[in-house]
Design a protein around this motif. Structure first.
Motif, PDB file in Angstrom:
ATOM      1  N   ASP A  60       0.843  -1.198   0.000  1.00  0.00           N
ATOM      2  CA  ASP A  60       0.000   0.000   0.000  1.00  0.00           C
ATOM      3  C   ASP A  60       0.879   1.248   0.000  1.00  0.00           C
ATOM      4  OD1 ASP A  60      -2.347  -1.427  -0.037  1.00  0.00           O
ATOM      5  OD2 ASP A  60      -2.623  -1.378   2.133  1.00  0.00           O
ATOM      6  N   ARG A  61       0.353   2.324  -0.607  1.00  0.00           N
ATOM      7  CA  ARG A  61       1.155   3.520  -0.825  1.00  0.00           C
ATOM      8  C   ARG A  61       0.458   4.777  -0.332  1.00  0.00           C
ATOM      9  NH1 ARG A  61       4.963   2.447  -4.911  1.00  0.00           N
ATOM     10  NH2 ARG A  61       4.646   0.476  -5.992  1.00  0.00           N
ATOM     11  N   LYS A  62       1.275   5.776  -0.093  1.00  0.00           N
ATOM     12  CA  LYS A  62       0.828   7.130   0.177  1.00  0.00           C
ATOM     13  C   LYS A  62       1.559   8.047  -0.789  1.00  0.00           C
ATOM     14  CE  LYS A  62      -1.026  10.592   2.573  1.00  0.00           C
ATOM     15  NZ  LYS A  62      -2.481  10.853   2.637  1.00  0.00           N
ATOM     16  N   LYS A  63       0.816   8.631  -1.732  1.00  0.00           N
ATOM     17  CA  LYS A  63       1.426   9.477  -2.762  1.00  0.00           C
ATOM     18  C   LYS A  63       2.574   8.755  -3.459  1.00  0.00           C
ATOM     19  CE  LYS A  63      -1.170  13.103  -1.999  1.00  0.00           C
ATOM     20  NZ  LYS A  63      -2.149  13.584  -2.995  1.00  0.00           N
ATOM     21  N   GLY A  64       2.373   7.467  -3.709  1.00  0.00           N
ATOM     22  CA  GLY A  64       3.362   6.689  -4.429  1.00  0.00           C
ATOM     23  C   GLY A  64       4.375   5.981  -3.554  1.00  0.00           C
ATOM     24  N   GLN A  65       4.598   6.452  -2.337  1.00  0.00           N
ATOM     25  CA  GLN A  65       5.591   5.871  -1.441  1.00  0.00           C
ATOM     26  C   GLN A  65       4.948   4.791  -0.564  1.00  0.00           C
ATOM     27  OE1 GLN A  65       8.578   6.573  -2.043  1.00  0.00           O
ATOM     28  NE2 GLN A  65       8.716   8.682  -2.794  1.00  0.00           N
ATOM     29  N   ILE A  66       5.699   3.737  -0.263  1.00  0.00           N
ATOM     30  CA  ILE A  66       5.168   2.567   0.429  1.00  0.00           C
ATOM     31  C   ILE A  66       5.075   2.806   1.936  1.00  0.00           C
ATOM     32  CG2 ILE A  66       5.566   0.130   0.953  1.00  0.00           C
ATOM     33  CD1 ILE A  66       6.983  -0.092  -1.764  1.00  0.00           C
ATOM     34  N   TYR A  67       3.910   2.495   2.516  1.00  0.00           N
ATOM     35  CA  TYR A  67       3.757   2.600   3.968  1.00  0.00           C
ATOM     36  C   TYR A  67       3.292   1.296   4.608  1.00  0.00           C
ATOM     37  CZ  TYR A  67      -1.345   3.024   3.391  1.00  0.00           C
ATOM     38  OH  TYR A  67      -2.661   2.793   3.076  1.00  0.00           O
ATOM     39  N   TYR A  68       3.003   0.273   3.790  1.00  0.00           N
ATOM     40  CA  TYR A  68       2.495  -0.996   4.319  1.00  0.00           C
ATOM     41  C   TYR A  68       2.884  -2.128   3.372  1.00  0.00           C
ATOM     42  CZ  TYR A  68      -1.013  -4.683   5.101  1.00  0.00           C
ATOM     43  OH  TYR A  68      -1.645  -5.882   5.300  1.00  0.00           O
ATOM     44  N   VAL A  69       3.316  -3.258   3.950  1.00  0.00           N
ATOM     45  CA  VAL A  69       3.725  -4.416   3.152  1.00  0.00           C
ATOM     46  C   VAL A  69       3.175  -5.688   3.798  1.00  0.00           C
ATOM     47  CG1 VAL A  69       5.669  -5.789   2.295  1.00  0.00           C
ATOM     48  CG2 VAL A  69       5.868  -3.306   2.414  1.00  0.00           C
ATOM     49  N   LYS A  70       2.710  -6.605   2.958  1.00  0.00           N
ATOM     50  CA  LYS A  70       2.282  -7.914   3.436  1.00  0.00           C
ATOM     51  C   LYS A  70       3.061  -8.982   2.674  1.00  0.00           C
ATOM     52  CE  LYS A  70      -2.135  -8.794   4.009  1.00  0.00           C
ATOM     53  NZ  LYS A  70      -3.561  -9.140   3.663  1.00  0.00           N
ATOM     54  N   LEU A  71       3.692  -9.898   3.415  1.00  0.00           N
ATOM     55  CA  LEU A  71       4.441 -10.995   2.814  1.00  0.00           C
ATOM     56  C   LEU A  71       3.767 -12.322   3.129  1.00  0.00           C
ATOM     57  CD1 LEU A  71       8.167 -10.076   3.626  1.00  0.00           C
ATOM     58  CD2 LEU A  71       6.857  -9.508   1.571  1.00  0.00           C
ATOM     59  N   LYS A  72       3.919 -13.282   2.211  1.00  0.00           N
ATOM     60  CA  LYS A  72       3.391 -14.632   2.418  1.00  0.00           C
ATOM     61  C   LYS A  72       4.549 -15.600   2.504  1.00  0.00           C
ATOM     62  CE  LYS A  72       1.285 -16.677  -1.005  1.00  0.00           C
ATOM     63  NZ  LYS A  72       0.243 -17.026  -2.009  1.00  0.00           N
ATOM     64  N   ASP A  73       4.632 -16.348   3.601  1.00  0.00           N
ATOM     65  CA  ASP A  73       5.714 -17.308   3.811  1.00  0.00           C
ATOM     66  C   ASP A  73       5.755 -18.303   2.655  1.00  0.00           C
ATOM     67  OD1 ASP A  73       6.846 -20.019   4.949  1.00  0.00           O
ATOM     68  OD2 ASP A  73       7.564 -18.430   6.294  1.00  0.00           O
ATOM     69  N   SER A  74       6.954 -18.527   2.119  1.00  0.00           N
ATOM     70  CA  SER A  74       7.097 -19.370   0.934  1.00  0.00           C
ATOM     71  C   SER A  74       6.811 -20.841   1.217  1.00  0.00           C
ATOM     72  CB  SER A  74       8.515 -19.217   0.359  1.00  0.00           C
ATOM     73  OG  SER A  74       9.485 -19.580   1.331  1.00  0.00           O
ATOM     74  N   ILE A  75       6.855 -21.240   2.491  1.00  0.00           N
ATOM     75  CA  ILE A  75       6.630 -22.643   2.842  1.00  0.00           C
ATOM     76  C   ILE A  75       5.255 -22.854   3.471  1.00  0.00           C
ATOM     77  CG2 ILE A  75       7.439 -24.595   4.217  1.00  0.00           C
ATOM     78  CD1 ILE A  75      10.246 -23.415   3.999  1.00  0.00           C
ATOM     79  N   THR A  76       4.953 -22.070   4.500  1.00  0.00           N
ATOM     80  CA  THR A  76       3.704 -22.273   5.240  1.00  0.00           C
ATOM     81  C   THR A  76       2.512 -21.519   4.649  1.00  0.00           C
ATOM     82  OG1 THR A  76       4.068 -20.403   6.741  1.00  0.00           O
ATOM     83  CG2 THR A  76       5.078 -22.530   7.337  1.00  0.00           C
TER      84      THR A  76
END
Length: 245
Positions: A60-76
């Motif tokens: 998610d971004r604010k005026k193009g800059q990132i303020y939130y990230v969600k990652l998904k574990d590659s195994i679980t």
């Protein structure tokens, strides 16, 4: 359709090569990327030093800059969410068409550079590098912590340059709906010491001393009256080189 895209990519590579010769100075900066692969493992380094790896699930971004990230574990497959204030550094891999342009840009990057400030194999492999900064967007808004793309990772020890995803651009070359050659961005964020600010093309003269005024050798070689926006990448590199010698 596939043939059309393939031809567009092929022509884009040729166009990028030609554009590289014309715009070599500004392309000393990394392009600003806005899409990130969900199929390549990303890395997030938290403020406490914890390293988290996983596939990019959401940004998610604010005026193009990132303020939130969600990652998904590659195994679980477990999903982990992080706000910008929790993250110190982040490495994402470009996705979609931008992956191609990233690879093409690195062909020239390898010719240009013999060393770099940030010793990261991920950067060498084509990952995009982000750092958390407390910044006032366009020098107008309240300060907030955002993850910003460092676009001069290989010569950033004195002046850090961050991409402005909302920057206006000079005319680029469009092919099949793609802006393959880019155009030159008309604004960036600069950080020197503890001061980070937004700089537009039209205001470069006003910030010349702020950026380069403490190096008389540089100012003699690149006097203020002769500076050009398209040479900005070379200016930052040469200022760094001349200051550290």
């Amino acid at each position: 359709m596939k043939l059309r895209v393939l031809l567009a990519l092929l022509f884009a590579s040729v166009s990028l090569i030609n554009a590289q010769d014309e715009k070599i100075d500004m392309l000393m900066f990394e392009p600003v990327y806005n899409s990130y692969s969900p199929n390549v493992v990303s890395k997030v380094i938290l403020e406490d030093g914890t390293v988290v790896e996983g596939f990019r699930d959401d940004v998610d971004r604010k005026k193009g800059q990132i303020y939130y990230v969600k990652l998904k574990d590659s195994i679980t497959g477990e999903k982990k969410e992080f706000n910008a204030e929790q993250i110190k550094e982040m490495y994402l891999f470009p996705g979609g068409f931008e992956k191609f342009t990233k690879s093409a840009s690195y062909m020239f990057d390898a010719r240009r550079w013999g060393s770099q400030d940030l010793q990261s194999d991920l950067i060498d492999k084509g990952f995009i590098f982000f750092k958390k900064q407390t910044v006032s967007l366009k020098n107008k808004k309240d300060e907030r912590e955002l993850l910003m793309q460092l676009i001069n990772p290989k010569f950033s020890s004195l002046i850090e340059v961050y991409g402005d995803p909302m920057a206006k651009k000079t005319t680029g070359l469009g092919i099949g709906g793609f802006n393959v050659a880019g155009g030159l961005a008309k604004s960036y964020y600069f950080k020197k010491g503890d001061n980070i600010f937004w700089l537009e093309k039209k205001n470069l003269d006003d910030y010349y001393e702020n950026l380069f005024g403490d190096n008389t050798e540089f100012m003699a070689k690149y006097p203020k009256k002769n500076i050009k926006w398209k040479m900005l990448g070379e200016y930052v590199f040469m200022y760094t080189k001349m200051s550290l010698e």
